[in-house]
Scaffold this motif. Structure first.
Motif, PDB file in Angstrom:
ATOM      1  N   ASP A 173      -9.203  12.524  14.415  1.00 52.38           N
ATOM      2  CA  ASP A 173      -9.425  11.151  14.876  1.00 52.38           C
ATOM      3  C   ASP A 173      -8.164  10.303  14.782  1.00 52.38           C
ATOM      4  O   ASP A 173      -8.221   9.079  14.826  1.00 52.38           O
ATOM      5  CB  ASP A 173     -10.571  10.503  14.088  1.00 52.38           C
ATOM      6  N   GLY A 174      -7.006  10.950  14.654  1.00 55.56           N
ATOM      7  CA  GLY A 174      -5.742  10.233  14.570  1.00 55.56           C
ATOM      8  C   GLY A 174      -5.089  10.452  13.216  1.00 55.56           C
ATOM      9  O   GLY A 174      -5.567  11.225  12.385  1.00 55.56           O
ATOM     10  N   ALA A 175      -3.991   9.756  12.982  1.00 54.85           N
ATOM     11  CA  ALA A 175      -3.293   9.903  11.711  1.00 54.85           C
ATOM     12  C   ALA A 175      -4.063   9.206  10.591  1.00 54.85           C
ATOM     13  O   ALA A 175      -4.816   8.257  10.824  1.00 54.85           O
ATOM     14  CB  ALA A 175      -1.882   9.347  11.815  1.00 54.85           C
ATOM     15  N   LEU A 176      -3.839   9.698   9.366  1.00 51.33           N
ATOM     16  CA  LEU A 176      -4.512   9.151   8.177  1.00 51.33           C
ATOM     17  C   LEU A 176      -3.459   8.762   7.164  1.00 51.33           C
ATOM     18  O   LEU A 176      -2.537   9.533   6.877  1.00 51.33           O
ATOM     19  CB  LEU A 176      -5.461  10.200   7.601  1.00 51.33           C
ATOM     20  N   ALA A 177      -3.598   7.558   6.600  1.00 51.78           N
ATOM     21  CA  ALA A 177      -2.733   7.099   5.515  1.00 51.78           C
ATOM     22  C   ALA A 177      -3.586   6.856   4.283  1.00 51.78           C
ATOM     23  O   ALA A 177      -4.667   6.272   4.379  1.00 51.78           O
ATOM     24  CB  ALA A 177      -2.013   5.814   5.901  1.00 51.78           C
ATOM     25  N   ARG A 178      -3.104   7.307   3.131  1.00 52.47           N
ATOM     26  CA  ARG A 178      -3.808   7.066   1.872  1.00 52.47           C
ATOM     27  C   ARG A 178      -2.956   6.114   1.038  1.00 52.47           C
ATOM     28  O   ARG A 178      -1.848   6.453   0.630  1.00 52.47           O
ATOM     29  CB  ARG A 178      -4.051   8.368   1.125  1.00 52.47           C
ATOM     30  N   VAL A 179      -3.484   4.931   0.809  1.00 57.39           N
ATOM     31  CA  VAL A 179      -2.769   3.895   0.072  1.00 57.39           C
ATOM     32  C   VAL A 179      -3.251   3.895  -1.372  1.00 57.39           C
ATOM     33  O   VAL A 179      -4.435   3.654  -1.642  1.00 57.39           O
ATOM     34  CB  VAL A 179      -3.004   2.506   0.697  1.00 57.39           C
ATOM     35  N   ARG A 180      -2.340   4.178  -2.305  1.00 58.23           N
ATOM     36  CA  ARG A 180      -2.715   4.173  -3.717  1.00 58.23           C
ATOM     37  C   ARG A 180      -2.909   2.743  -4.211  1.00 58.23           C
ATOM     38  O   ARG A 180      -2.072   1.867  -3.958  1.00 58.23           O
ATOM     39  CB  ARG A 180      -1.645   4.857  -4.559  1.00 58.23           C
ATOM     40  N   VAL A 181      -4.016   2.541  -4.910  1.00 55.98           N
ATOM     41  CA  VAL A 181      -4.355   1.231  -5.473  1.00 55.98           C
ATOM     42  C   VAL A 181      -4.638   1.429  -6.963  1.00 55.98           C
ATOM     43  O   VAL A 181      -5.775   1.696  -7.350  1.00 55.98           O
ATOM     44  CB  VAL A 181      -5.584   0.614  -4.773  1.00 55.98           C
ATOM     45  N   PRO A 182      -3.616   1.379  -7.817  1.00 53.29           N
ATOM     46  CA  PRO A 182      -3.831   1.655  -9.240  1.00 53.29           C
ATOM     47  C   PRO A 182      -4.954   0.818  -9.844  1.00 53.29           C
ATOM     48  O   PRO A 182      -4.985  -0.408  -9.696  1.00 53.29           O
ATOM     49  CB  PRO A 182      -2.474   1.301  -9.862  1.00 53.29           C
ATOM     50  N   GLY A 183      -5.887   1.507 -10.505  1.00 53.30           N
ATOM     51  CA  GLY A 183      -7.027   0.825 -11.092  1.00 53.30           C
ATOM     52  C   GLY A 183      -7.988   0.249 -10.085  1.00 53.30           C
ATOM     53  O   GLY A 183      -8.966  -0.408 -10.455  1.00 53.30           O
ATOM     54  N   GLY A 184      -7.727   0.470  -8.786  1.00 48.75           N
ATOM     55  CA  GLY A 184      -8.574  -0.091  -7.746  1.00 48.75           C
ATOM     56  C   GLY A 184      -8.417  -1.581  -7.563  1.00 48.75           C
ATOM     57  O   GLY A 184      -9.183  -2.196  -6.814  1.00 48.75           O
ATOM     58  N   VAL A 185      -7.436  -2.185  -8.219  1.00 50.95           N
ATOM     59  CA  VAL A 185      -7.309  -3.647  -8.230  1.00 50.95           C
ATOM     60  C   VAL A 185      -6.502  -4.134  -7.025  1.00 50.95           C
ATOM     61  O   VAL A 185      -5.341  -3.759  -6.845  1.00 50.95           O
ATOM     62  CB  VAL A 185      -6.645  -4.128  -9.533  1.00 50.95           C
ATOM     63  N   LEU A 186      -7.140  -4.975  -6.229  1.00 44.74           N
ATOM     64  CA  LEU A 186      -6.498  -5.562  -5.055  1.00 44.74           C
ATOM     65  C   LEU A 186      -6.578  -7.078  -5.129  1.00 44.74           C
ATOM     66  O   LEU A 186      -7.660  -7.641  -5.348  1.00 44.74           O
ATOM     67  CB  LEU A 186      -7.201  -5.126  -3.765  1.00 44.74           C
ATOM     68  N   GLY A 187      -5.457  -7.758  -4.934  1.00 50.75           N
ATOM     69  CA  GLY A 187      -5.483  -9.194  -4.753  1.00 50.75           C
ATOM     70  C   GLY A 187      -5.993  -9.525  -3.363  1.00 50.75           C
ATOM     71  O   GLY A 187      -6.021  -8.672  -2.467  1.00 50.75           O
ATOM     72  N   VAL A 188      -6.404 -10.758  -3.163  1.00 53.54           N
ATOM     73  CA  VAL A 188      -6.941 -11.168  -1.863  1.00 53.54           C
ATOM     74  C   VAL A 188      -5.929 -10.944  -0.749  1.00 53.54           C
ATOM     75  O   VAL A 188      -6.262 -10.434   0.325  1.00 53.54           O
ATOM     76  CB  VAL A 188      -7.384 -12.649  -1.919  1.00 53.54           C
ATOM     77  N   ARG A 189      -4.674 -11.302  -0.991  1.00 51.04           N
ATOM     78  CA  ARG A 189      -3.653 -11.132   0.050  1.00 51.04           C
ATOM     79  C   ARG A 189      -3.474  -9.662   0.397  1.00 51.04           C
ATOM     80  O   ARG A 189      -3.296  -9.306   1.571  1.00 51.04           O
ATOM     81  CB  ARG A 189      -2.316 -11.730  -0.416  1.00 51.04           C
ATOM     82  N   GLN A 190      -3.541  -8.792  -0.583  1.00 58.11           N
ATOM     83  CA  GLN A 190      -3.415  -7.358  -0.320  1.00 58.11           C
ATOM     84  C   GLN A 190      -4.622  -6.835   0.456  1.00 58.11           C
ATOM     85  O   GLN A 190      -4.475  -6.013   1.374  1.00 58.11           O
ATOM     86  CB  GLN A 190      -3.264  -6.611  -1.633  1.00 58.11           C
ATOM     87  N   ALA A 191      -5.809  -7.297   0.107  1.00 61.42           N
ATOM     88  CA  ALA A 191      -7.011  -6.890   0.833  1.00 61.42           C
ATOM     89  C   ALA A 191      -6.936  -7.325   2.286  1.00 61.42           C
ATOM     90  O   ALA A 191      -7.311  -6.572   3.200  1.00 61.42           O
ATOM     91  CB  ALA A 191      -8.248  -7.480   0.157  1.00 61.42           C
ATOM     92  N   GLU A 192      -6.453  -8.525   2.516  1.00 57.29           N
ATOM     93  CA  GLU A 192      -6.319  -9.024   3.889  1.00 57.29           C
ATOM     94  C   GLU A 192      -5.279  -8.214   4.659  1.00 57.29           C
ATOM     95  O   GLU A 192      -5.459  -7.931   5.858  1.00 57.29           O
ATOM     96  CB  GLU A 192      -5.943 -10.504   3.867  1.00 57.29           C
ATOM     97  N   ALA A 193      -4.201  -7.819   3.983  1.00 55.87           N
ATOM     98  CA  ALA A 193      -3.161  -7.033   4.641  1.00 55.87           C
ATOM     99  C   ALA A 193      -3.677  -5.655   5.047  1.00 55.87           C
ATOM    100  O   ALA A 193      -3.357  -5.151   6.129  1.00 55.87           O
ATOM    101  CB  ALA A 193      -1.950  -6.889   3.718  1.00 55.87           C
ATOM    102  N   LEU A 194      -4.483  -5.031   4.189  1.00 56.24           N
ATOM    103  CA  LEU A 194      -5.066  -3.735   4.533  1.00 56.24           C
ATOM    104  C   LEU A 194      -5.992  -3.858   5.738  1.00 56.24           C
ATOM    105  O   LEU A 194      -5.980  -3.009   6.639  1.00 56.24           O
ATOM    106  CB  LEU A 194      -5.838  -3.179   3.334  1.00 56.24           C
ATOM    107  N   ALA A 195      -6.810  -4.907   5.762  1.00 57.35           N
ATOM    108  CA  ALA A 195      -7.720  -5.107   6.892  1.00 57.35           C
ATOM    109  C   ALA A 195      -6.951  -5.321   8.185  1.00 57.35           C
ATOM    110  O   ALA A 195      -7.307  -4.775   9.244  1.00 57.35           O
ATOM    111  CB  ALA A 195      -8.631  -6.295   6.616  1.00 57.35           C
ATOM    112  N   GLU A 196      -5.891  -6.093   8.121  1.00 60.14           N
ATOM    113  CA  GLU A 196      -5.099  -6.365   9.320  1.00 60.14           C
ATOM    114  C   GLU A 196      -4.400  -5.103   9.811  1.00 60.14           C
ATOM    115  O   GLU A 196      -4.331  -4.834  11.016  1.00 60.14           O
ATOM    116  CB  GLU A 196      -4.080  -7.467   9.014  1.00 60.14           C
ATOM    117  N   ALA A 197      -3.872  -4.297   8.882  1.00 60.22           N
ATOM    118  CA  ALA A 197      -3.213  -3.051   9.281  1.00 60.22           C
ATOM    119  C   ALA A 197      -4.204  -2.102   9.940  1.00 60.22           C
ATOM    120  O   ALA A 197      -3.886  -1.456  10.950  1.00 60.22           O
ATOM    121  CB  ALA A 197      -2.578  -2.388   8.059  1.00 60.22           C
TER     122      ALA A 197
END
Length: 440
Positions: A38-62
């Motif tokens: 289904d296309g290329a796959l990227a795995r983004v490591r998120v230590p402890g699963g902790v995401l700030g709001v700005r990081q969460a928004e950046a992942l959604a936009e990407a």
């Protein structure tokens, strides 16, 4: 999230299988993409699963601009972007770096750290492990040696409740009642007791010692349990810690405590302490679901989301009233997120299956969803796999539902230390009956 189950006793190294890899580690990352159907796959490591709001928004936009729009959670609390367009790697890397998700390009695949998701939020842990998490991630990214770890090497930081300590990490640090920490490597029979303030340093030292031991033994391995001599590692770690002024005490693994009943399996959906917890079926979060979770986090003082290794999301909400929490959960439920702790979705998982994987023999997610009502009588987690590789399958006792080339599935009741009970299932409409045969 999988149903809670008791933790089996640690295996001795005599039960571990020595492995020598004949190729390099091809585990995908944010800079090394994997090509899927289904296309290329990227795995983004998120230590402890902790995401700030700005990081969460950046992942959604990407994901919106470059991929399929969804966010896919892994069993280590990381995020995968799927359906990525060819040649988008540079643009993706720039977006992630700008959001602070790539603090070290040379370490991006080795920042595999799980941590108790409810630590500091529900009063059940012995300590808040967030300081350990920050310290370990910083030290890991500063270590030139640690760049040699495989993308599969896993650290676990447990606040004493026993949740992530049950995930078979390579290096586990668990809070102790005396304020210190217990350090374990793989399934080695010996653990080390170290001062709490030295926990992160001890975890990194353990990982560096593993790499050193593997080189000396001529073994090309990715995990601690693949070493034939892992029982000797704690002693080597103790010596290295002593050389830098960290005191440690050897303890038999069996004396290091057991998990409280029901601790394993992760946070239940609903209101848990000062947090709201939800489960994402198959770990897939739609743009609407992610947007609702991010908006909820943005309205709180913490402004963060915590992704769990059980494909759930915890949002710290210390200032929400009971009524506000109920309203927020209702909004999240409407989007398709699981907010009911009695939902059968909590015991069902699956690999990506068709059409995303060329090796898959079936659309396992469609079959699993269509058979959801029949899972209640199993009493165990069910994991659906499109082929014998069983990618992403959970640890411990479970029902494996594996697609076979002749059509249909083979069901196996997998219990550590016992021969599996198996039965064929040509038609998914017979799931309840076949489950009865192998669980009776």
């Amino acid at each position: 999230m999988l149903a809670a189950m008791s933790t089996p006793p640690p295996r001795s190294s005599s039960q571990a299988t020595a492995v020598t890899r004949d190729r390099g580690d091809a585990c995908p990352g944010a800079l090394r993409l994997h090509t899927a159907d289904d296309g290329a796959l990227a795995r983004v490591r998120v230590p402890g699963g902790v995401l700030g709001v700005r990081q969460a928004e950046a992942l959604a936009e990407a994901s919106r601009r470059l991929g399929d729009g969804d966010l896919h959670l892994t069993s280590r609390g990381n995020v995968q972007l799927r359906g990525l367009a060819e040649g988008c790697g540079g643009e993706l890397a720039r977006s992630l770096d700008a959001a602070g998700l790539l603090p070290s390009a040379g370490h991006e695949r080795v920042r595999n750290i799980v941590a108790s998701p409810l630590s500091g939020l529900d009063g059940l842990g012995l300590r808040d492990v967030r300081p350990w998490l920050s310290a370990l991630d910083t030290a890991l990214c500063a270590s030139g040696t640690a760049r040699g770890l495989s993308g599969r090497f896993l650290f676990a930081l447990d606040d004493g409740r026993g949740d992530v300590a049950a995930l078979d990490a390579d290096v586990t640090v668990r809070a102790a009642e005396d304020g210190g920490a217990l350090l374990s490597l793989g399934t080695a029979a010996e653990s080390l007791s170290v001062p709490g303030e030295d926990a992160a340093r001890a975890a990194l030292t353990a990982a560096e010692t593993f790499l050193e031991a593997a080189r000396e033994g001529g073994a090309r391995v990715w995990r601690v349990t693949e070493l034939p001599f892992q029982d000797g590692l704690p002693g080597r770690v103790r010596d290295r810690l002593a050389a830098v002024g960290v005191d440690s005490v050897s303890r038999p693994r069996t004396e290091c405590g057991t998990s409280p009943a029901g601790a394993e399996g992760g946070p239940p959906p609903g209101t848990v302490g000062d947090a709201l917890s939800v489960h994402a079926p198959f770990g897939r979060l739609t743009p609407l679901q992610w947007r609702e979770l991010t908006a909820l986090a943005a309205a709180t003082p913490c402004r963060e989301l915590r992704l769990t290794p059980w494909r759930g999301v915890v949002v710290p909400v210390p200032d929400l009233t009971e009524e506000q929490a109920a309203d927020a959960l209702a909004r999240l439920s409407v989007t398709g997120l699981v907010t009911d702790p009695a939902s059968p979705w909590l015991r069902v998982g699956a690999c990506i299956g068709r059409p995303g994987c060329a090796k898959s023999l079936a659309d396992v997610r469609a079959d699993a969803a269509g058979s959801l009502a029949a899972t209640g009588g199993a009493g165990l987690p069910l994991y659906w796999s499109g082929c014998e590789r069983r990618c992403g399958h959970p640890r411990g006792e479970r029902i494996d539902v594996v697609a076979v080339e002749s059509g249909g599935y083979q069901l196996s009741r997998t219990t550590p230390g016992r021969s599996p009970r198996t039965a064929p299932m040509a038609d998914t409409s017979r799931l309840a009956a076949v489950l009865g045969e192998i669980t009776a």
